[in-house]
Design a protein around this motif. Structure first.
Motif, short mmCIF file in Angstrom:
data_model
loop_
_atom_site.label_atom_id
_atom_site.label_comp_id
_atom_site.label_asym_id
_atom_site.label_seq_id
_atom_site.Cartn_x
_atom_site.Cartn_y
_atom_site.Cartn_z
N LEU A 55 0.84 -1.19 0.00
CA LEU A 55 0.00 0.00 0.00
C LEU A 55 0.88 1.24 0.00
CD1 LEU A 55 -2.01 -2.23 1.00
CD2 LEU A 55 -3.13 -0.43 2.32
N GLY A 56 0.41 2.27 -0.67
CA GLY A 56 1.16 3.52 -0.73
C GLY A 56 0.29 4.65 -1.25
N PHE A 57 0.95 5.73 -1.62
CA PHE A 57 0.24 6.94 -2.05
C PHE A 57 0.44 7.18 -3.55
CE2 PHE A 57 1.41 7.92 2.45
CZ PHE A 57 0.13 7.82 2.97
N GLN A 58 -0.66 7.60 -4.19
CA GLN A 58 -0.62 7.95 -5.61
C GLN A 58 -1.75 8.92 -5.88
OE1 GLN A 58 0.18 4.75 -8.43
NE2 GLN A 58 -1.49 5.49 -9.72
N LYS A 59 -1.52 9.84 -6.80
CA LYS A 59 -2.55 10.83 -7.12
C LYS A 59 -3.66 10.22 -7.95
CE LYS A 59 0.44 14.93 -7.11
NZ LYS A 59 0.98 16.01 -7.95
N ILE A 60 -4.89 10.61 -7.59
CA ILE A 60 -6.07 10.29 -8.38
C ILE A 60 -6.87 11.57 -8.53
CG2 ILE A 60 -8.25 9.01 -8.46
CD1 ILE A 60 -6.88 6.78 -6.95
N ASP A 61 -7.06 12.00 -9.77
CA ASP A 61 -7.75 13.27 -10.05
C ASP A 61 -7.12 14.43 -9.30
OD1 ASP A 61 -9.58 11.94 -11.70
OD2 ASP A 61 -10.92 11.50 -10.03
N THR A 121 -5.16 -1.33 -7.12
CA THR A 121 -6.48 -1.16 -6.52
C THR A 121 -6.49 0.12 -5.71
OG1 THR A 121 -6.71 -3.56 -6.32
CG2 THR A 121 -8.24 -2.21 -5.04
N VAL A 122 -7.53 0.92 -5.86
CA VAL A 122 -7.69 2.11 -5.03
C VAL A 122 -8.29 1.67 -3.69
CG1 VAL A 122 -8.79 4.35 -4.78
CG2 VAL A 122 -8.01 3.59 -7.03
N VAL A 123 -7.52 1.86 -2.62
CA VAL A 123 -7.98 1.49 -1.28
C VAL A 123 -8.88 2.56 -0.71
CG1 VAL A 123 -7.23 0.95 1.07
CG2 VAL A 123 -5.92 0.11 -0.88
N TYR A 124 -8.47 3.83 -0.84
CA TYR A 124 -9.30 4.93 -0.34
C TYR A 124 -8.88 6.23 -1.00
CZ TYR A 124 -12.42 7.38 2.83
OH TYR A 124 -13.46 8.11 3.34
N SER A 125 -9.85 7.00 -1.46
CA SER A 125 -9.61 8.34 -1.98
C SER A 125 -10.69 9.26 -1.44
CB SER A 125 -9.63 8.36 -3.51
OG SER A 125 -10.91 7.98 -4.00
N HIS A 126 -10.42 10.55 -1.45
CA HIS A 126 -11.37 11.53 -0.95
C HIS A 126 -11.57 12.59 -2.03
CE1 HIS A 126 -13.22 14.65 1.57
NE2 HIS A 126 -13.48 13.69 2.44
N PRO A 127 -12.79 13.05 -2.24
CA PRO A 127 -13.03 14.00 -3.33
C PRO A 127 -12.55 15.42 -3.08
CG PRO A 127 -15.06 13.62 -2.11
CD PRO A 127 -14.04 12.66 -1.57
N GLU A 128 -12.18 15.75 -1.83
CA GLU A 128 -11.82 17.14 -1.53
C GLU A 128 -10.41 17.30 -1.00
OE1 GLU A 128 -14.75 18.44 1.23
OE2 GLU A 128 -16.37 18.48 -0.24
N VAL A 129 -9.87 16.30 -0.31
CA VAL A 129 -8.56 16.46 0.32
C VAL A 129 -7.68 15.25 0.03
CG1 VAL A 129 -9.44 17.91 2.20
CG2 VAL A 129 -9.36 15.42 2.49
N ASP A 130 -6.39 15.40 0.32
CA ASP A 130 -5.45 14.30 0.18
C ASP A 130 -5.61 13.31 1.32
OD1 ASP A 130 -4.32 15.54 -2.04
OD2 ASP A 130 -2.80 16.57 -0.85
#
Length: 660
Positions: free
Chosen positions: A280-286, A303-312
């Motif tokens: 698991l790690g960090f990567q930009k999405i949108d 696989t995207v584990v978790y993303s948020h529409p407003e913040v990192d």
């Protein structure tokens, strides 16, 4: 002794404390606010033994003295002093963790100026819980070493330490071969299994010249290697970090991913999930950072584990000795933890409710996770450490994070937003004096955060709370150029996009005035990039602020590029700072004649983040412009001014300087 229990939502909270250190903290009513708030955190680090029967913690005392205590978790236990380090003589303790139930490993740290260069070094040491058998675990240098490498290494796996060993990174330096046939040719960072009792080491991963860190799977296996190229001809690191992985059944290293450290484009591995055979790690999405998983079976399934529409999403939560992954974390108006482990989600939710909706952080756990060290904190609570026993639903308070503030009523922190000049809503945090509901007639302070690749969050802030206790309204803006809100908000960072970032900071001051704050008593106080923003606000809005305080500030961007070019990160920093008209226009020292307000600066001479030469340049520029200016230097301190005495002195000087 514990004498009373309080049942709250099914959890038994022991209402009297088991023990409370440090013993040097002052309660006297005549102790001034500067002394109380200037004091460093009473407790630096806390860890729990594998069987959960003992606690180790580092107490911070006067004159930068740090002491390691061990205490049993039984009711009547008394803390035992194990180690003591004196920062005034250089060496100091950073953290300690349990190897076995009878042995600890700790990191020590030293910083000094040598021939005009500020050098820092770390070491990993081990010591019995009784204080006996002290050993250095880091790779030691010989008289034949060809150069210096001050990296003391790190512990990357505590899981299989029941035999008293640790999986550690250790740095190797090649040796001169003249007059010997046994000179070592190993160079770079490798991984060894080190016996903490006798100090013997066994090679697990050969040293790699370009390696910068490794990740294990929490079961004693090295699975990820990060490398960063270095050009010896120009003495600079490449701006790209490359990651390789090793299959679960072993074999050679295989390419996984890469990341640009300037733009943060690409994938950055953080933790290995051994059960799922993925990292698991960090990567930009949108345009926003998310937590992503990549399989380590050769298929590289993402696989995207978790993303948020407003913040990192900026943290992966792990617990236990094997670093079990239990959730992710991000900050909106407040820090939010999303637990992917159902049992951990239930436990932390119950604890948060029992402790008045405090933010809950799991600090450590016993090997079987039958006991946990919990830290609870909030805007009006600097933090309390608890021992939690789930089976008994029992929560025992152990240590206060900032004991000198225990009898003060602190201020609530409110998330707000205000309009910038172009109409953009800027998120911020507002702190008022404890007895005030509005800021009408109050002196006020704008306090921009450092970074600029950072952001402020809701919670306790010792500096903002000090000013609020002193009668000021304080606003902390997350100006454009701050991290945490995605690429669009970050723009080109707070240096290249300084006009927008500093404009937002100045607009925070205008908003305070619009809400009734006294325009004749408006000041700005900033640390690091915040100090830069404070000074540059004086350039951009010379008639807005009545006083400017800059702590460890950047003041000249051209000078900054020159300073960083002398170390291995110069090529990276040059890309971050950029080139063009903003180098001069965005440098306070190059525009000192535009600043009208008096300026007070503070800087540590051993600052490795921002060279003290930056403040000295600003001092000369302001003096040449006939401005009122003072620079306070602390000869033996670094960027964070980590000494209670220095911080107390600084707060007193700031209070005397600001209009109030």
């Amino acid at each position: 002794m514990i004498s009373k229990r309080l049942m709250v939502r099914g959890i038994s909270i022991l209402t009297m404390q088991l023990f409370m250190l440090p013993v040097n903290a002052a309660h006297a009513e005549d102790v001034d606010l500067a002394t109380r708030f200037g004091a460093l955190e009473s407790v630096l680090d806390v860890s729990l033994s594998p069987d959960g029967s003992q606690l180790a913690f580092i107490d911070q005392g006067a004159n930068r003295k740090r002491q390691l205590y061990v205490v049993g978790t039984a009711d009547a236990a008394e803390p035992r002093l194990i180690l003591s380090s004196d920062g005034t003589s250089g060496d100091n303790l950073n953290w300690c963790g349990w190897v076995t139930n009878s042995r600890l490993a700790c990191q020590t740290f030293v910083r000094d100026s040598v021939a005009g260069n500020i050098l820092a070094a770390t070491n990993i040491i081990a010591v019995d819980a009784s204080g006996d058998n002290l050993r250095v675990l880091s790779k030691q240098r010989s008289s034949r070493s060809l150069y210096a490498d001050f990296r003391g290494g790190s512990v990357i796996d505590w899981s299989s330490s029941d035999n008293g060993s640790l999986l550690m990174t250790r740095s190797y330096v090649p040796e001169a071969s003249t007059g010997t046939h046994i000179a070592s040719k190993a160079e770079g960072l490798g991984v060894d299994r080190v016996d903490t009792v006798n100090g013997r080491a066994r090679k697990v991963e050969s040293a790699n010249r370009d390696a910068v860190y490794y990740l294990s799977d929490g079961r004693g296996n090295v699975r990820i290697m990060a490398t960063q190229g270095y050009s010896s001809s120009i003495g600079q690191f490449e701006p790209v970090v490359r990651y390789s992985y090793r299959a679960a059944d072993g074999g050679g290293w295989k390419y996984l991913a890469q990341r640009d450290v300037v733009t943060n484009e690409g994938f950055e591995p953080v933790a290995v999930d051994a059960d799922a055979n993925r990292v698991l790690g960090f990567q930009k999405i949108d345009g926003r950072q998310a937590v992503v998983a990549i399989s380590l079976d050769g298929a590289a399934q993402t696989t995207v584990v978790y993303s948020h529409p407003e913040v990192d999403v900026d943290d992966i939560i792990r617990v236990g000795r094997n670093g079990r992954i239990v959730g992710v974390s991000f900050a909106t108006d407040r820090r939010v933890a999303v637990m992917t482990d159902p049992a951990m989600a239930k436990m932390t939710a119950a604890l948060s409710k029992a402790l008045g909706e405090s933010s809950i952080v799991v600090i450590d756990a016993s090997a079987d996770e039958s006991r946990y060290i919990i830290r609870a904190e909030a805007d009006t609570d600097p933090g309390v450490y608890y021992l939690f026993t789930p089976a008994a639903q029992e929560l025992r308070p152990l240590l206060l994070s900032r004991e000198p503030l225990s009898d003060l009523k602190l201020s609530r922190v409110k998330a707000i937003d205000y309009a910038a000049a172009d109409g953009t809503r800027i998120p911020a945090y507002l702190t008022l004096p404890p007895s005030r509901a509005d800021m009408k007639g109050l002196p006020a302070i704008v306090m921009p955060h450092g970074g600029p690749s950072a952001r402020d969050e809701w919670g306790f802030d010792w500096l903002a709370q000090y000013f609020a206790q002193s009668g000021y309204a304080v606003i902390q803006p997350n100006y454009r150029g701050s991290a945490g809100y995605g690429d669009q908000w970050y723009e080109n960072n707070g240096f290249q996009s300084w006009r927008t970032a500093v404009g937002d900071v100045a607009d925070a001051g205008r908003w305070l005035i619009s809400q009734g704050a006294d325009s004749g008593k408006l000041s700005i106080v900033g640390w690091s990039y915040g100090g830069y923003a404070a000074l540059q606000s004086g350039v951009l809005a010379p008639d807005l602020f009545r006083a400017i305080v800059a702590i460890a500030p950047v003041t000249d961007l051209a000078q900054l590029k020159d300073e960083t070019s002398r170390d291995g990160g110069g090529r990276i920093n040059a890309k971050f700072i950029g080139s063009g008209p903003h180098i001069r226009e965005g440098s306070p020292a190059q525009n000192a004649s535009l600043i009208n307000a008096p300026v007070l600066m503070f800087h540590g001479a051993l600052d490795q983040n921002v060279n003290i030469a930056q403040s000295r340049t600003m001092l000369r520029a302001l003096e040449n412009s006939g401005n009122r200016v003072e620079l306070v230097e602390y000869s033996d301190l670094a960027h964070s001014l980590e000494a209670s005495e220095a911080r107390t002195d600084m707060l007193r000087k700031i209070t005397a300087f600001l209009p109030h």
